[in-house]
Design an enzyme around this catalytic site. Structure first.
Site, short mmCIF file in Angstrom:
data_model
loop_
_atom_site.label_atom_id
_atom_site.label_comp_id
_atom_site.label_asym_id
_atom_site.label_seq_id
_atom_site.Cartn_x
_atom_site.Cartn_y
_atom_site.Cartn_z
N GLU A 106 6.29 -1.59 -4.58
CA GLU A 106 7.56 -1.82 -5.30
C GLU A 106 8.72 -2.01 -4.32
OE1 GLU A 106 6.91 1.67 -7.85
OE2 GLU A 106 7.25 0.32 -9.54
N GLU A 126 -0.81 3.21 -10.07
CA GLU A 126 -0.24 4.34 -10.80
C GLU A 126 -1.05 4.75 -12.02
OE1 GLU A 126 1.43 1.91 -9.45
OE2 GLU A 126 3.32 2.60 -8.60
N1 CAA Z 1 1.60 11.19 -1.92
C1 CAA Z 1 1.33 12.31 -1.26
N2 CAA Z 1 0.24 12.48 -0.48
C2 CAA Z 1 -0.59 11.45 -0.37
C3 CAA Z 1 -0.38 10.24 -1.04
C4 CAA Z 1 0.77 10.12 -1.85
N3 CAA Z 1 1.06 8.98 -2.49
N4 CAA Z 1 -1.39 9.40 -0.73
C5 CAA Z 1 -2.21 10.05 0.10
N5 CAA Z 1 -1.73 11.30 0.32
C6 CAA Z 1 -2.31 12.32 1.21
C7 CAA Z 1 -3.66 12.79 0.72
O1 CAA Z 1 -3.53 13.85 -0.21
C8 CAA Z 1 -4.31 13.23 2.01
O2 CAA Z 1 -3.80 14.50 2.31
P1 CAA Z 1 -4.72 15.56 3.09
O3 CAA Z 1 -5.10 14.92 4.39
O4 CAA Z 1 -3.87 16.76 3.21
O5 CAA Z 1 -5.91 15.76 2.19
C9 CAA Z 1 -3.76 12.25 3.03
O6 CAA Z 1 -2.58 11.69 2.45
C10 CAA Z 1 -4.69 11.13 3.39
O7 CAA Z 1 -5.15 10.51 2.19
P2 CAA Z 1 -6.64 10.01 2.03
O8 CAA Z 1 -7.58 11.06 2.45
O9 CAA Z 1 -6.74 9.48 0.64
O10 CAA Z 1 -6.67 8.84 3.10
P3 CAA Z 1 -7.39 7.44 3.05
O11 CAA Z 1 -7.09 6.77 4.33
O12 CAA Z 1 -8.80 7.59 2.61
O13 CAA Z 1 -6.66 6.61 1.87
C11 CAA Z 1 -4.79 5.76 0.65
C12 CAA Z 1 -5.33 6.25 2.01
C13 CAA Z 1 -5.52 4.48 0.24
C14 CAA Z 1 -3.33 5.48 0.80
C15 CAA Z 1 -5.06 6.84 -0.42
O14 CAA Z 1 -4.56 8.06 0.05
C16 CAA Z 1 -4.41 6.58 -1.76
O15 CAA Z 1 -4.93 5.83 -2.55
N6 CAA Z 1 -3.26 7.24 -2.02
C17 CAA Z 1 -2.61 7.20 -3.29
C18 CAA Z 1 -1.88 5.91 -3.48
C19 CAA Z 1 -1.16 5.93 -4.80
O16 CAA Z 1 -1.67 6.31 -5.83
N7 CAA Z 1 0.11 5.48 -4.76
C20 CAA Z 1 0.91 5.44 -5.94
C21 CAA Z 1 1.67 6.71 -6.03
S1 CAA Z 1 2.55 6.83 -7.54
C22 CAA Z 1 3.90 5.86 -7.36
O17 CAA Z 1 4.09 5.23 -6.36
C23 CAA Z 1 4.80 5.89 -8.55
C24 CAA Z 1 5.91 4.93 -8.53
O18 CAA Z 1 5.86 3.88 -9.12
C25 CAA Z 1 7.14 5.27 -7.88
#
Ligand code: CAA
Length: 711
Positions: A106, A126
């Site tokens: 975004e 999301e």
């Molecule tokens: N917020 C907080 N912590 C997050 C995070 C997030 N969005 N995404 C990842 N993390 C943290 C994980 O909890 C993890 O923490 P720990 O090491 O303490 O366990 C760390 O980051 C690493 O994450 P992964 O183990 O998942 O790492 P990866 O390399 O396998 O994957 C990733 C990376 C693809 C970014 C994956 O973490 C992911 O899919 N994250 C979520 C993405 C997501 O859903 N984003 C949308 C958020 S909601 C939003 O944005 C709402 C809006 O419209 C404003």
């Protein structure tokens, strides 16, 4: 002083705003504030003519900071940050590497241009957290890529590759090999557009919106598809509503509607459950006594014993991850059959356009079928996937012990048997572990990693890492009959069958369970797996102890009549040839009535509530016992097992999270009633009893225990 997570660097006439907030550059409050401050600095600097927004570390901004959800909001709010980028009078170029997800994408959509590295991915995931893009994504994406594609991306939550993003017009440029790295390419791009005016702003685009206005049926179809996909979840439907607002309302009012929808969504139990699922999966990778840094052994070559459906699926999981596999079976025709099945599975994926022929060939080339054990001497890991027979497994492990390298890991894929007993048939029980895959093993994400009493920490750490390497969710469990998943499945299946003996019908039980959000109920699942499988296993088991009812009477009768399920077009349901849709069968109703009569049970009308409570609470009570015995490390691990291996609806958070939402005191008191009515298999777990009396939850128990564990 708080850490500086966003900085401005000047590269000639371009200001580079760097986000550096490990691990994934999530949009925490300091990041949002830093973005606003650095943008203001860049805008007020007369030497800066264009701006590049880039990230350090493994990824572009991967979204809002999920840990901030549900906490009191702290400004600046993300929508306002993006509005400032969009209002910039100097061109802003987002330089995307890794994953631009959610709020991250975004932010990029609020920039004037997007340049992506070749391996980058863009998405709005999301919905997988039970919410919707809440910082303009539902309003900007349809304006940029068109309403149908935006609906697809937002409702599925699945990301697209950089190449697809370019085709869709989501990114303006993908870095070519001759351009150097992403920053170099983004700086060059910024130089090219620095003087271009007017600045393109997605909010001003109208063509796709006008086109969608002429297709009102688009949203009706999207709503129907989303409802079918959601199985009772609300988030996909809210996503459709928000995109609809982009078509029906002016931009700013559309943003307002999006805001209302996300505010509702964030408060929902569905979103809390899905956030729990997200963190539960990551928590499962953390083993208190096997800290990060524990040595692991590289797994480059794997042998699988047993070329059946399970062995073949496991072989594919490794081959897909680039690891070579030797697939071994007793006789050449069995090996050939196994290899042919693997080839057929890959070919079917190729025919659906989800795999290239070249990639299929590469994966097939990694798998060698053989009847010879010679190659086992130099593999790093052996996975035994033969019949569930202790004698056979012990014999195999004895042979492996003599043949394999001393540092090789010897794993069993048993789903129920005692891993310690198997380990004792070797001279190196510390190298033995259970790796319990779920069929089809190339598809199902769960891997139960069964730690024996002597399994070494290196072997545990290697197995946990391996799970991630082959795209599985590894959950560490202890040794008991059925481990976590099958032990709870047993309790759940038992109640389903006892309810049928007492008066319910398969379609009623299945209807209640699918109503909860499962894709299939227990009877339809038995028909799929084969009723004969459980029947044969039960024949070899002792009768239940006094005070416990036998739940196998109805499936035993069906199996005796040759009604094995889908494969015979008859089981708990009947099936039209070539069609897998279960059809309720009056013949089965008659069989069930007969069995009830023989058991001396007067059939009664059973309400849906009782079905739900008995199936779910039996599972929860067993889960609590598993937790109390230390078979699972955390309640959230149990949820991870059930969501990834058994189809528990993620938006309910898994059985233990679901129990928290119902209330443990209520569940405990119902368990006591069931104990009085139905016998001692309903003996409450001491842990459930304790938590119920304390008025607390499984989630808070996990949190308390995590606090006890040194980091
Ligand atoms: N917020 C907080 N912590 C997050 C995070 C997030 N969005 N995404 C990842 N993390 C943290 C994980 O909890 C993890 O923490 P720990 O090491 O303490 O366990 C760390 O980051 C690493 O994450 P992964 O183990 O998942 O790492 P990866 O390399 O396998 O994957 C990733 C990376 C693809 C970014 C994956 O973490 C992911 O899919 N994250 C979520 C993405 C997501 O859903 N984003 C949308 C958020 S909601 C939003 O944005 C709402 C809006 O419209 C404003």
């Amino acid at each position: 002083m708080s850490e500086v997570v966003v900085t401005l660097e000047k590269r000639a006439a371009v200001g580079v705003i760097w986000v550096d907030s490990p691990p994934v550059n999530a949009l925490s409050q300091p990041v949002r504030q830093g973005l606003v401050d650095c943008l203001a600095k860049a805008l007020s600097d007369p030497e800066v003519h264009a701006i590049v927004l880039a990230c350090k570390g493994r990824t572009f901004i991967a979204g809002a900071d999920i840990t901030e959800f549900g906490k009191p909001p702290k400004g600046p709010e993300l929508g306002a940050v993006i509005a400032r980028f969009e209002a910039s009078d100097k061109p802003v170029v987002a330089a995307i590497h890794g994953t631009a997800l959610g709020g991250g994408l975004e932010v990029a959509l609020g920039c004037n241009y997007r340049v992506a590295a070749r391996e980058a991915k863009c998405g709005l995931p999301e919905v997988k957290l039970g919410i919707l893009p809440g910082a303009g994504g539902t309003q900007r994406l349809p304006r940029l890529v068109g309403v149908p594609k935006a609906l697809e991306m937002i409702v599925s939550g699945d990301p697209v590759s950089a190449a697809t993003a370019k085709d869709l017009g989501l990114v303006d440029h993908v870095v070519r090999e001759d351009e150097g790295d992403l920053l170099t390419a983004a700086l060059a791009f910024a130089g090219r557009v620095a003087a271009r005016r007017p600045l393109p702003k997605i909010r001003d685009l109208t063509a796709h919106i006008e086109k969608a206005k002429a297709q009102p049926e688009l949203f009706e179809k999207a709503r129907k598809d989303a409802a079918a996909r959601a199985r009772g979840g609300q988030a996909p439907l809210r996503c459709v509503e928000a995109v609809k607002a982009a078509v029906e309302l002016p931009f700013d009012q559309g943003l307002e509607r999006e805001r209302q929808l996300i505010t509702e969504a964030i408060e929902s139990t569905e979103s809390k459950a899905l956030r729990h699922v997200f963190f539960a999966e990551r928590q499962a990778a953390k083993i208190p006594d096997v800290p990060p840094g524990t040595p692991t052994t590289p797994i480059r070559r794997v042998a699988i014993l047993g070329a059946g459906t399970m062995g073949g699926g496991i072989a594919m999981a490794f081959a897909n991850a680039g690891i070579s596999v030797v697939l071994v079976d007793r006789e050449a025709p069995l090996v050939d059959k196994g290899m042919a099945l693997i080839s057929k599975n890959y070919a079917s994926t190729v025919s659906k356009g989800r795999l290239s022929q070249a990639e299929m060939d590469a994966r097939m080339a990694r798998i060698t079928g053989t009847t010879s054990w010679d190659g086992l001497a130099d593999v790093d890991l052996v996975i035994e996937a033969v019949f569930e027979e202790m004698g056979l497994k012990k014999e195999i492990f004895g042979r492996l012990d003599k043949l394999c390298r001393k540092d090789a890991i010897l794993a069993t894929n048993t789903s129920t048997l005692d891993v310690n007993e198997i380990a004792r048939s070797t001279s190196r029980p510390e190298q033995v572990i259970g790796l319990h895959f779920f069929s089809p093993a190339n598809v199902m994400r769960l891997l139960e990693i069964v730690r024996g009493e002597k399994t070494s920490k290196t072997v545990v750490a290697t197995s946990m890492k391996l799970a991630k390497d082959i795209s599985k969710v590894g959950v560490l469990v202890g040794v008991c009959y059925g481990f976590v998943g099958n032990r709870m499945l047993h309790a759940y299946g038992r109640e389903a069958q006892l309810l049928i003996q007492e008066g319910a019908l398969p379609q009623q039980v299945d209807g209640v369970i699918t109503g909860l959000g499962f894709a299939m109920g227990p009877c339809a699942t038995s028909d799929l797996a084969g009723i004969d499988v459980g029947w044969r296993i039960r024949k070899g088991l002792p009768k239940p102890p006094p005070g416990e009812r036998y739940s196998g009477a109805v499936p035993d009768r069906l199996a005796e009549m040759g009604r094995f399920g889908q494969k015979t077009n008859a089981g708990f349901y009947r099936y039209e040839p070539g069609n897998r849709t279960p059809i309720p069968d009056p013949a089965v109703e008659a069989i069930i009535a007969e069995v009830s009569k023989e058991l001396g049970i007067a059939r009664r009308a059973i309400g849906d509530d009782e079905i739900l409570e008995r199936c779910m609470y039996a599972m929860v009570n067993e889960g609590a016992k598993i937790l109390d015995e230390g078979i699972a490390l955390r309640a959230s691990d149990i949820d991870t097992v059930w969501i990834n291996g058994y189809g528990f609806p993620p938006y309910r958070g898994g059985p233990m999270f679901y129990a928290d939402t119902v209330g443990l005191a209520k569940i405990h008191s119902r368990v006591l009633e069931f104990l009085a009515k139905h016998g001692k298999m309903w003996t409450p777990s001491p842990l459930l009893q304790r938590l119920a009396s304390e008025g607390t939850t499984f989630s808070s128990l996990d949190a308390r225990r995590a606090g006890d564990v040194p980091a």
